[in-house]
Design an enzyme around this catalytic site. Structure first.
Site, mmCIF file in Angstrom:
data_model
loop_
_atom_site.group_PDB
_atom_site.id
_atom_site.type_symbol
_atom_site.label_atom_id
_atom_site.label_comp_id
_atom_site.label_asym_id
_atom_site.label_seq_id
_atom_site.Cartn_x
_atom_site.Cartn_y
_atom_site.Cartn_z
ATOM 1 N N ASP A 93 21.414 30.315 56.076
ATOM 2 C CA ASP A 93 21.391 29.736 54.686
ATOM 3 C C ASP A 93 21.915 30.833 53.870
ATOM 4 O OD1 ASP A 93 18.048 29.606 53.656
ATOM 5 O OD2 ASP A 93 19.358 31.164 53.763
ATOM 6 N N ASP A 267 17.436 20.327 58.657
ATOM 7 C CA ASP A 267 16.554 21.513 59.247
ATOM 8 C C ASP A 267 15.523 21.395 58.313
ATOM 9 O OD1 ASP A 267 17.813 22.899 56.355
ATOM 10 O OD2 ASP A 267 16.067 23.855 57.051
ATOM 11 N N CYS A 305 4.082 11.998 76.336
ATOM 12 C CA CYS A 305 4.778 13.095 75.893
ATOM 13 C C CYS A 305 4.791 14.065 76.998
ATOM 14 C CB CYS A 305 4.164 13.779 74.499
ATOM 15 S SG CYS A 305 5.176 15.326 74.095
ATOM 16 N N CYS A 307 5.551 17.341 76.983
ATOM 17 C CA CYS A 307 5.535 18.945 76.451
ATOM 18 C C CYS A 307 4.469 19.421 77.045
ATOM 19 C CB CYS A 307 5.688 19.080 74.992
ATOM 20 S SG CYS A 307 3.880 18.912 74.319
ATOM 21 N N CYS A 310 0.961 18.258 75.877
ATOM 22 C CA CYS A 310 0.357 16.860 76.471
ATOM 23 C C CYS A 310 0.270 16.977 77.827
ATOM 24 C CB CYS A 310 1.459 15.938 75.818
ATOM 25 S SG CYS A 310 1.362 15.917 74.051
ATOM 26 N N HIS A 336 4.784 21.227 70.872
ATOM 27 C CA HIS A 336 4.693 19.784 70.707
ATOM 28 C C HIS A 336 5.300 19.166 69.607
ATOM 29 C CE1 HIS A 336 3.217 15.587 70.852
ATOM 30 N NE2 HIS A 336 3.178 15.786 69.487
HETATM 31 C C1 LIG Z 1 21.193 27.661 50.773
HETATM 32 N N1 LIG Z 1 21.360 26.574 49.958
HETATM 33 C C2 LIG Z 1 20.636 25.537 49.573
HETATM 34 N N2 LIG Z 1 19.543 25.364 50.115
HETATM 35 C C3 LIG Z 1 18.603 24.410 50.256
HETATM 36 C C4 LIG Z 1 17.345 24.304 51.022
HETATM 37 C C5 LIG Z 1 16.431 23.305 50.614
HETATM 38 N N3 LIG Z 1 15.193 22.980 51.226
HETATM 39 C C6 LIG Z 1 14.890 21.632 50.607
HETATM 40 N N4 LIG Z 1 13.741 21.095 50.902
HETATM 41 C C7 LIG Z 1 12.885 21.710 51.805
HETATM 42 N N5 LIG Z 1 15.874 21.251 49.683
HETATM 43 C C8 LIG Z 1 17.008 22.365 49.729
HETATM 44 C C9 LIG Z 1 18.209 22.196 49.136
HETATM 45 C C10 LIG Z 1 18.935 23.372 49.374
HETATM 46 C C11 LIG Z 1 20.067 23.617 48.496
HETATM 47 O O1 LIG Z 1 20.335 22.607 47.547
HETATM 48 N N6 LIG Z 1 20.919 24.545 48.593
#
Ligand SMILES: CNc1nc2cc3nc(NC)[nH]c3cc2c(=O)[nH]1
Length: 373
Positions: A93, A267, A305, A307, A310, A336
């Site tokens: 990210d 993710d 399961c 894994c 389990c 798990h």
């Molecule tokens: C790296 N940029 C970026 N990461 C995110 C991670 C997030 N993680 C969640 N919920 C757990 N919403 C998210 C939105 C963004 C988003 O709008 N932008």
């Protein structure tokens, strides 16, 4: 192994899609779930165990790694793949989201964000250019644009202003990314829950051009219904032939609902983080192993399961090691949960390819309706 980055769509079933992302480090079967490897480790898991759960790709966090051990040190040591012994694809990210949720004393300007480290209070700056440099030093295969994710609820003007800043940052991210064959830069759509702003964001990103597109700004407290309402239209604003990545999602039924609406990648820390707190996801619903009712239960978490938890251990044992705060508890429950999340993805890939997604989804929801698991 391909030398290029490409996405091949193999089948559709309604809005749901299945395909493969080819990268020089390996293929990613979609729809894909990415385990989160925040500080260069998927917590409580060996890399080969992460692979054994069925993961093709994992996520690394720019914010954490730039603070410790720093991107420069990881680069000197051969890059993130070598550093953490995961030679398959990694998506990183871009750091902005975690700055806003973790760092102290933040200052946001047109240039970027300055902040103080939550680890030692040291001062740092993230800009689109610096984020691209960090992700290049890490060696990640899929790089995310530097964006701003506004906290909800927020008024429409704030959402619009934030989205337009993120689109200017997307332009700068693209320019700073440079020409890197085999690597991908993904744009991030913003716009909150406003359909016209989401469309404006998608148009801005398509005009710049990216190898993939994320739907950002969701899973920030809006709730599943509002998220699904947005996903009923937002993925459709994005190019059909490129991967669509929904960031930060989610619970099993969030994941199924997102794939049903045209999402290809997701993710979430949920399976790993909740494993450490004793929360177990199964095809029959959720249980918490710390509950006393498991103390004498000889059954596995889930009879069906395969894994290691389990196959080899009873609920009674897992209850015991959780209560005793034994390290193996986090290992087994994380394994798990990640295994189960990958089973959901594999089931959906197969169902979409067979044109039976609706039946698969009905079975998925029926299985979870049972009471005491
Ligand atoms: C790296 N940029 C970026 N990461 C995110 C991670 C997030 N993680 C969640 N919920 C757990 N919403 C998210 C939105 C963004 C988003 O709008 N932008």
């Amino acid at each position: 192994m391909s030398e290029r980055f490409s996405f091949d769509l193999h089948a559709r079933d309604g809005k749901a899609r299945t395909g493969v992302i080819q990268t020089p480090r390996g293929a990613v079967r979609t729809p894909a779930f990415m385990p989160v490897g925040t500080a260069a480790t998927v917590k409580a898991m060996m890399p080969e165990s992460v692979r054994a759960t069925g993961a093709d790709i994992l996520l690394g966090n720019t914010y954490h790694l730039m603070l410790r051990p720093t991107a420069e040190r990881i680069d000197r040591l051969g890059g993130l793949h070598k550093f953490m012994n995961w030679e398959r694809p990694i998506l990183t990210d871009s750091g902005g989201f975690q700055v806003m949720s973790l760092a102290g004393l933040r200052k946001l300007t047109e240039k970027g964000v300055t902040f103080k480290s939550h680890i030692d209070g040291s001062k740092h700056e993230l800009t689109p250019e610096r984020s691209m440099e960090i992700q290049r030093l890490l060696g990640s295969d899929i790089v995310m644009c530097f964006d701003e994710c506004p906290a909800l609820p927020a008024d429409r003007d704030r959402i619009a202003e934030s989205m337009r800043l993120s689109m200017r940052w997307a332009e700068r991210s693209r320019a700073a990314f440079g020409d890197r064959p085999g690597h991908a830069l993904f744009g991030i759509m913003q716009g909150g829950l406003e359909q016209d702003l989401r469309e404006e964001s998608a148009e801005a990103l398509k005009a710049i051009g990216f190898e993939g597109y994320a739907v950002g700004g969701l899973a920030v407290g809006e709730g599943q219904e509002a998220m699904f309402d947005c996903l009923d239209y937002a993925p459709g604003f994005l190019p059909e032939d490129k991967p669509r990545y929904l960031m930060g999602v989610g619970k099993p039924d969030d994941i199924v609902g997102a794939v049903k609406r045209g999402i290809d990648m997701m993710d979430c820390v949920l399976p790993s983080r909740s494993g450490r707190t004793g929360q177990v996801f199964t095809r029959h619903g959720v249980l918490n192993i710390k509950n006393a009712r498991h103390i004498d239960d000889p059954r596995p978490l889930d009879e069906a399961c395969t894994c290691p938890a389990c196959r080899n251990f009873s609920r009674a044992y897992l209850h015991h090691v959780f209560r005793s705060q034994e390290i193996i508890s986090s290992m087994l429950l994380t394994w798990h949960n990640l295994h189960y999340f990958q089973e959901i993805m594999a089931g959906m890939r197969e169902a979409i390819a067979a044109g039976t997604f609706a039946a698969w989804e009905a079975d998925f929801h029926a299985g979870r309706a049972q009471g005491d698991i």
